[in-house]
Design an enzyme around this catalytic site. Structure first.
Site, mmCIF file in Angstrom:
data_model
loop_
_atom_site.group_PDB
_atom_site.id
_atom_site.type_symbol
_atom_site.label_atom_id
_atom_site.label_comp_id
_atom_site.label_asym_id
_atom_site.label_seq_id
_atom_site.Cartn_x
_atom_site.Cartn_y
_atom_site.Cartn_z
ATOM 1 N N ASP A 82 0.841 -1.228 -0.061
ATOM 2 C CA ASP A 82 0.039 0.091 -0.106
ATOM 3 C C ASP A 82 0.834 1.315 0.028
ATOM 4 O O ASP A 82 2.150 1.202 0.131
ATOM 5 C CB ASP A 82 -1.013 0.017 1.211
ATOM 6 C CG ASP A 82 -0.187 -0.396 2.629
ATOM 7 O OD1 ASP A 82 0.979 -0.212 2.684
ATOM 8 O OD2 ASP A 82 -0.866 -0.907 3.532
ATOM 9 N N ASN A 153 -7.059 -1.974 14.196
ATOM 10 C CA ASN A 153 -8.333 -2.275 13.875
ATOM 11 C C ASN A 153 -8.632 -3.299 12.988
ATOM 12 O O ASN A 153 -9.738 -3.536 12.322
ATOM 13 C CB ASN A 153 -9.080 -1.166 13.061
ATOM 14 C CG ASN A 153 -8.255 -0.880 11.766
ATOM 15 O OD1 ASN A 153 -7.484 -1.435 11.124
ATOM 16 N ND2 ASN A 153 -8.480 0.510 11.035
ATOM 17 N N HIS A 155 -6.916 -4.191 10.334
ATOM 18 C CA HIS A 155 -6.675 -4.124 8.828
ATOM 19 C C HIS A 155 -5.419 -4.666 8.451
ATOM 20 O O HIS A 155 -4.619 -5.086 9.194
ATOM 21 C CB HIS A 155 -6.681 -2.538 8.367
ATOM 22 C CG HIS A 155 -5.314 -1.855 8.853
ATOM 23 N ND1 HIS A 155 -5.503 -0.490 8.803
ATOM 24 C CD2 HIS A 155 -4.076 -2.374 9.070
ATOM 25 C CE1 HIS A 155 -4.228 -0.063 9.092
ATOM 26 N NE2 HIS A 155 -3.565 -1.252 9.305
ATOM 27 N N GLU A 160 -9.559 -1.426 5.470
ATOM 28 C CA GLU A 160 -9.989 -1.191 6.515
ATOM 29 C C GLU A 160 -11.151 -1.802 6.963
ATOM 30 O O GLU A 160 -11.732 -2.582 5.944
ATOM 31 C CB GLU A 160 -10.510 0.422 6.544
ATOM 32 C CG GLU A 160 -9.146 1.235 6.230
ATOM 33 C CD GLU A 160 -8.067 1.391 7.131
ATOM 34 O OE1 GLU A 160 -8.076 0.501 8.181
ATOM 35 O OE2 GLU A 160 -7.346 2.519 7.360
HETATM 36 P P1 PGA Z 1 2.469 -1.234 12.655
HETATM 37 O O1 PGA Z 1 1.234 -1.190 11.765
HETATM 38 O O2 PGA Z 1 3.452 -2.173 12.069
HETATM 39 O O3 PGA Z 1 3.239 0.200 12.364
HETATM 40 O O4 PGA Z 1 2.173 -1.363 13.702
HETATM 41 C C1 PGA Z 1 0.728 -2.177 11.146
HETATM 42 C C2 PGA Z 1 -0.188 -2.061 10.301
HETATM 43 O O5 PGA Z 1 -0.968 -0.961 10.271
HETATM 44 O O6 PGA Z 1 -0.773 -2.988 9.332
#
Ligand code: PGA
Length: 260
Positions: A82, A153, A155, A160
């Site tokens: 992404d 959350n 995702h 999302e």
């Molecule tokens: P993070 O994010 O590795 O910074 O905790 C993970 C994500 O949002 O997929």
């Protein structure tokens, strides 16, 4: 590799390590094994890569293997999950910047083999751009391995809550919790983009092997839901429960709520 002795995994696909370092080293080892196996076969390794705090130590370990153990990335083709929209590649918060800084500038991957969604297209070019990204992955025969983190959350990529399980690469509105978590990098909520381009859930689940890495206690609630909760689009990562090719790699803190 030492597995934690007193946490009983709920199922075979889950491995819990005593520390984030050990979990990250194990993840890097799995990626390196795939690269080496493909080299032996004379093939390219098609890797789906992730950004964020979670994979940083994985990339450090891969760089170490490149520098000290001769691990070559010359047969690697990468597709990142992404990218924020809009953002410039030169922006320190962009995932292009992140990947160059945390991995690509330190290994021998060929620049032409790196794919990260670019968000310099205008809004009416985006659907076509996303379809091209999707088709490019397919043109390489799909992803051999997808590395995933998990958002608080639930995702995966920027899919999302509410993302359809059959979604493909597309533009998406970022969830408030995702934007809040991004303040760490953008300094202020007002600087955090509202949208992103993300591989879809269907794009991800087509990968031949999926490694989901989760580190730290702040991921323990969502890990419990994603691994043991109902399979539903409000927790996008819950779909992974249905896939035989998934391996969950956790440190002890992320696994704290799934202890038996
Ligand atoms: P993070 O994010 O590795 O910074 O905790 C993970 C994500 O949002 O997929």
């Amino acid at each position: 590799m030492i597995k934690s002795s007193n946490i009983q995994p709920d199922f075979d696909k889950l491995t819990v390590y005593d520390s984030a370092v050990l979990a990250s080293k194990y993840t890097a080892k799995k990626i390196a094994e795939l690269i080496l196996q493909k080299q032996k076969e004379g093939n390219r390794a098609i890797l789906g890569l992730a950004t964020g705090n979670t994979p940083k130590m994985v990339y450090e370990e891969l760089i170490r293997m490149h520098k000290h153990e001769g691990l070559s990335f010359s047969n690697v083709v990468s597709f990142n999950l992404d990218e924020y929209y809009p953002i410039s590649d030169n922006d320190e918060q962009s995932y292009t910047y992140f990947m160059n800084n945390n991995l690509f500038n330190h290994v021998d991957i060929k620049k032409e083999n790196i794919h990260i969604p670019h968000t310099d297209c205008t809004s009416n070019q985006i659907s076509e751009y996303c379809l091209d990204y999707e088709n490019k992955i397919k043109s390489y025969g799909g992803l051999d391995l997808q590395l995933l983190g998990i958002g608080r959350n639930g995702h995966i990529g920027f899919n999302e809550p509410g993302s359809k399980f059959d979604s493909i690469t597309r533009l998406i509105d970022l969830h408030p919790l995702t934007r809040e978590d991004a303040i760490e990098n953008f300094g202020d909520l007002n600087n955090v983009p509202h949208q992103a381009i993300t591989m879809g859930i269907n794009t991800i689940v087509q990968a031949k092997k999926i490694l989901l890495l989760a580190l730290g206690e702040r991921k323990s609630e969502i890990i419990k839901k994603a691994l043991n909760g109902t399979i539903a689009t409000d927790v996008p990562s819950s779909i992974l429960q249905t896939l035989p090719q998934v391996e969950y790699i956790l440190d002890r803190e992320a696994a704290v709520l799934i202890q038996k």
